[in-house]
Design a protein around this motif. Structure first.
Motif, PDB file in Angstrom:
ATOM      1  N   ALA A 161      83.350  78.472  44.288  1.00  0.00           N
ATOM      2  CA  ALA A 161      83.569  78.143  45.828  1.00  0.00           C
ATOM      3  C   ALA A 161      84.868  77.248  46.094  1.00  0.00           C
ATOM      4  N   GLU A 162      85.056  76.548  45.219  1.00  0.00           N
ATOM      5  CA  GLU A 162      86.398  75.685  45.229  1.00  0.00           C
ATOM      6  C   GLU A 162      87.604  76.818  45.009  1.00  0.00           C
TER       7      GLU A 162
ATOM      8  N   TYR B  84      93.124  82.371  36.748  1.00  0.00           N
ATOM      9  CA  TYR B  84      91.882  82.784  36.379  1.00  0.00           C
ATOM     10  C   TYR B  84      90.902  81.794  36.733  1.00  0.00           C
ATOM     11  N   ASN B  85      89.828  82.148  37.073  1.00  0.00           N
ATOM     12  CA  ASN B  85      88.641  81.204  37.233  1.00  0.00           C
ATOM     13  C   ASN B  85      87.710  81.204  36.269  1.00  0.00           C
TER      14      ASN B  85
ATOM     15  N   CYS C 294      91.433  71.514  36.990  1.00  0.00           N
ATOM     16  CA  CYS C 294      90.607  71.491  38.000  1.00  0.00           C
ATOM     17  C   CYS C 294      90.981  71.018  39.287  1.00  0.00           C
ATOM     18  N   ALA C 295      90.128  70.137  39.890  1.00  0.00           N
ATOM     19  CA  ALA C 295      90.551  69.593  41.257  1.00  0.00           C
ATOM     20  C   ALA C 295      91.380  68.281  40.996  1.00  0.00           C
ATOM     21  N   GLY C 296      91.131  67.393  40.076  1.00  0.00           N
ATOM     22  CA  GLY C 296      91.778  66.003  39.964  1.00  0.00           C
ATOM     23  C   GLY C 296      92.043  65.557  38.405  1.00  0.00           C
ATOM     24  N   GLY C 297      91.415  66.494  37.421  1.00  0.00           N
ATOM     25  CA  GLY C 297      91.937  66.004  36.095  1.00  0.00           C
ATOM     26  C   GLY C 297      90.336  65.839  35.405  1.00  0.00           C
TER      27      GLY C 297
ATOM     28  N   SER D  77      96.884  80.716  46.963  1.00  0.00           N
ATOM     29  CA  SER D  77      96.324  81.965  47.835  1.00  0.00           C
ATOM     30  C   SER D  77      94.756  81.704  47.931  1.00  0.00           C
ATOM     31  N   ASN D  78      93.910  82.522  48.708  1.00  0.00           N
ATOM     32  CA  ASN D  78      92.867  82.501  48.763  1.00  0.00           C
ATOM     33  C   ASN D  78      92.191  83.968  48.556  1.00  0.00           C
ATOM     34  N   TYR D  79      92.910  84.702  47.905  1.00  0.00           N
ATOM     35  CA  TYR D  79      92.632  86.198  47.432  1.00  0.00           C
ATOM     36  C   TYR D  79      91.985  86.076  46.147  1.00  0.00           C
TER      37      TYR D  79
END
Length: 470
Positions: free
Chosen positions: A385-386, A396-397, A421-424, A460-462
Motif C-alpha cells: 500500500a505504501e 521493484y516492490n 524503505c520509508a525511513g531506514g 510515480s504511483n503507477y
C-alpha cells in the motif's frame, strides 16, 4: 471507580486496570506483571479477577504469572479451552468488583471465544466496553486467524463477527466508551485509527465496518485487502492456551553476559541467532558478522516475530549497554523466550578486542540522487500500500515481511542494487538479512523514501506487476 488504559506503543496494545472500592480487575495484561503489582500495592487494593478477551495471537499475555502472584482467577469467555485452571464465563454472566459490575458478552468472530466485557458503574448504568479484538477504533478484528481451529472459513467467521456486533455491541448506547485491545500499527486489523479511546456513537459514524448496509457487504469489506498474518501468531496463541515459563525465569536466563572472546563459540554451540538491537545508524558502521539488525527503538517486537518467526529460536543479543533488560522484556512479549545471553560490553568492546567486524554500505538520499540513473535497480521494501501511493519510477516492490521468498532471486542475479524503505529502519533489517546470506552487492539508503522524495529522483504511483519481486 478508576479505569486506566496501559498502552504499549510498540505492540499497539491496550491493557486495562480497573479499581472500585478495595478491589481491582485487570483486562488483557502484558507479559511482565510487575507494573500491575505496583499499582495494586500503591492503591491498597486486591486483584479479584484477570479477564482475557480471547487467546491473543500477537503477544503473550501475563495472565498466568499475574494469577500465580496474586491468586486472582483467570476468566475467559465461552468456548475457551485452556490447559490451566480458569473460569469459563457464560454469556451474560456478571462479576462484581467493588461497587461495579462487569458483564461478559460473548462476541465470537475474531475467534470463537472472543468476549467483550461490559462495565456497569455504581449506578448500574452501562459505562464502557472492553472490546478486545472484536471492535477496534476504525476497524474490527480480522476473522482469518481462527479458521483451522474453528474448522470454519474466514467468510463464516466474518459473518459470525457481524452477528456479534449487531446483537451484542450496537444495541448499546452511543455514549458508552469503547476500550479496544489494539490501536493503529497492530497486525490484528488493517484500518485502525490513531486514537485509543472513543465513544460507540462516534464509531457508528466513522468505522467503515459498522457502516456496511448488510451482512454480505460487511463480510466483503472486512476481508478485502487483508494481509497475511505474521507467522509467529499461531505460536503465541499456543503459549497463551498452554502456558509458558515465568517472566522472571526468562529474564534470568537472558541476563547472562558473554565475553567477546567466547561469543562466537557460544553462538555456534547453541545455534543462536545474533540479534543486534542497536539503531540502524550505529549498526551499518560496524557489527558482529552474521548479525541481524532489528532496532530496539522502533516496532521491535512485531518485526522480531515477522523476521525470526520461530519463538523457540535461541537468540544471542548485541545491545547498546544498559538496554539488555528492555530487549529481553520486549522479546518475551511476543514469546521469544530463548535468549541465551548478551555480548558483554556491546559492540564497542567487541571492536576494542580486535575481533572481526562487518558493515553495510549506506548513503544519504542526496548521495543516492547523485548516483541515480534510469538503469539503476532499486528495491523498495515498504508494504504494498505504501509503494502503491508513491514510489521511485521503475522500482521493484519487495515488502520486508516477504524477504524469505524474494531474497533467493537476488542471489541468482548479478549487478548492483539500491535498497530503501520509508525511513531506514526496515531497509536496515533487510540489509542485515541479505548480508548474512552472502548478498552484498547493494547500497542501503538512509532516510528512505521520506528523504528520497525531497530530491530530484522521479517518482510515480503507477505499478507494473512485472517489476514486483517475488
Amino acid at each position: 471507580m478508576k479505569i486506566e488504559q496501559i498502552y504499549t506503543g510498540c505492540l499497539a496494545q491496550g491493557a486495562y486496570y480497573i479499581v472500585s472500592g478495595k478491589e481491582a480487575a485487570i483486562i488483557d495484561p502484558l507479559r511482565e506483571v510487575q507494573p500491575y503489582l505496583d499499582r495494586l500495592e500503591k492503591d491498597g487494593v486486591t486483584l479479584k479477577y484477570i479477564f482475557e478477551t480471547h487467546f491473543h495471537a500477537d503477544f503473550v499475555s501475563g495472565h498466568l504469572d499475574l494469577s500465580r502472584k496474586t491468586g486472582a482467577p483467570i476468566i475467559f469467555g465461552p468456548n475457551a479451552e485452556a490447559e490451566f485452571e480458569t473460569i469459563i464465563a457464560e454469556d451474560g454472566e456478571i462479576f462484581n468488583i467493588g461497587d461495579i459490575l462487569i458483564k461478559a458478552l460473548h462476541t465470537p468472530g475474531h475467534t470463537l471465544e472472543s468476549t467483550t466485557y461490559l462495565l456497569l458503574d455504581e449506578k448500574g448504568s452501562e459505562h464502557a466496553i472492553f472490546s478486545g479484538d472484536t471492535l477496534f477504533l476504525g476497524d474490527v478484528g480480522r476473522p482469518d486467524l481462527a479458521q483451522k481451529s474453528a474448522n470454519m472459513t474466514q467468510e463464516e467467521l466474518a459473518g459470525m463477527l457481524y452477528d456479534s456486533l449487531q446483537s451484542k455491541i450496537l444495541p448499546l448506547p452511543d455514549e458508552i466508551t469503547v476500550y479496544p485491545a489494539h490501536g493503529a500499527g497492530s497486525a490484528c486489523g488493517k484500518n485502525m485509527q490513531k486514537e485509543t479511546v472513543d465513544t460507540l456513537g462516534n464509531q457508528r459514524r466513522t468505522n467503515y465496518a459498522l457502516l456496511q448496509p448488510d451482512r454480505e457487504s460487511f463480510i466483503e469489506a472486512v476481508l478485502d485487502g487483508l494481509p497475511a498474518p505474521p507467522k509467529y501468531f499461531g505460536m503465541n496463541v499456543a503459549m497463551n492456551k498452554g502456558g509458558y515459563e515465568s517472566f522472571e525465569e526468562v529474564m534470568n536466563n537472558g541476563m547472562k553476559p558473554i565475553a567477546p572472546q567466547d561469543f562466537e563459540s557460544v553462538v555456534e554451540q547453541t545455534g543462536a541467532l545474533i540479534l543486534d538491537t542497536r539503531s540502524a545508524a550505529d549498526f551499518h558502521q560496524g557489527f558482529v558478522p552474521n548479525s541481524v539488525n532489528i532496532g530496539l527503538k522502533g516496532d521491535f517486537a512485531p518485526w522480531v516475530g515477522a523476521m525470526i518467526v520461530d519463538v523457540k529460536q535461541a537468540i544471542a543479543l548485541v545491545c547498546e549497554p544498559g538496554t539488555e533488560e528492555e530487549a529481553i522484556t520486549r522479546l518475551s512479549r511476543v514469546g521469544f523466550d530463548k535468549v541465551i545471553g548478551y555480548l558483554e560490553g556491546g559492540f564497542e568492546k567487541w571492536k576494542a578486542e580486535g575481533l572481526e567486524t562487518d558493515s553495510v554500505n549506506r548513503i544519504t538520499p542526496e548521495e543516492f540522487a547523485g548516483r541515480f540513473s534510469k538503469d539503476a535497480k532499486v528495491i523498495d521494501v515498504r508494504k504494498e500500500a505504501e509503494f502503491a501511493a508513491e514510489h521511485i519510477e521503475d522500482a521493484y516492490n519487495a515488502p520486508l515481511d516477504g524477504i524469505a521468498g524474494w531474497a533467493g532471486s537476488l542471489a541468482e542475479e548479478e549487478g548492483h542494487f539500491f535498497l530503501h524503505c520509508a525511513g531506514g529502519y526496515r531497509s536496515m533489517i533487510a540489509a542485515s538479512i541479505l548480508n548474512s546470506r552472502g548478498i552484498r552487492n547493494f547500497t542501503e539508503i538512509a532516510g528512505g523514501f521520506n528523504g528520497i522524495k525531497k530530491t530530484s529522483i522521479p517518482t510515480s504511483n503507477y505499478i507494473c506487476q512485472s517489476k514486483t519481486l517475488k
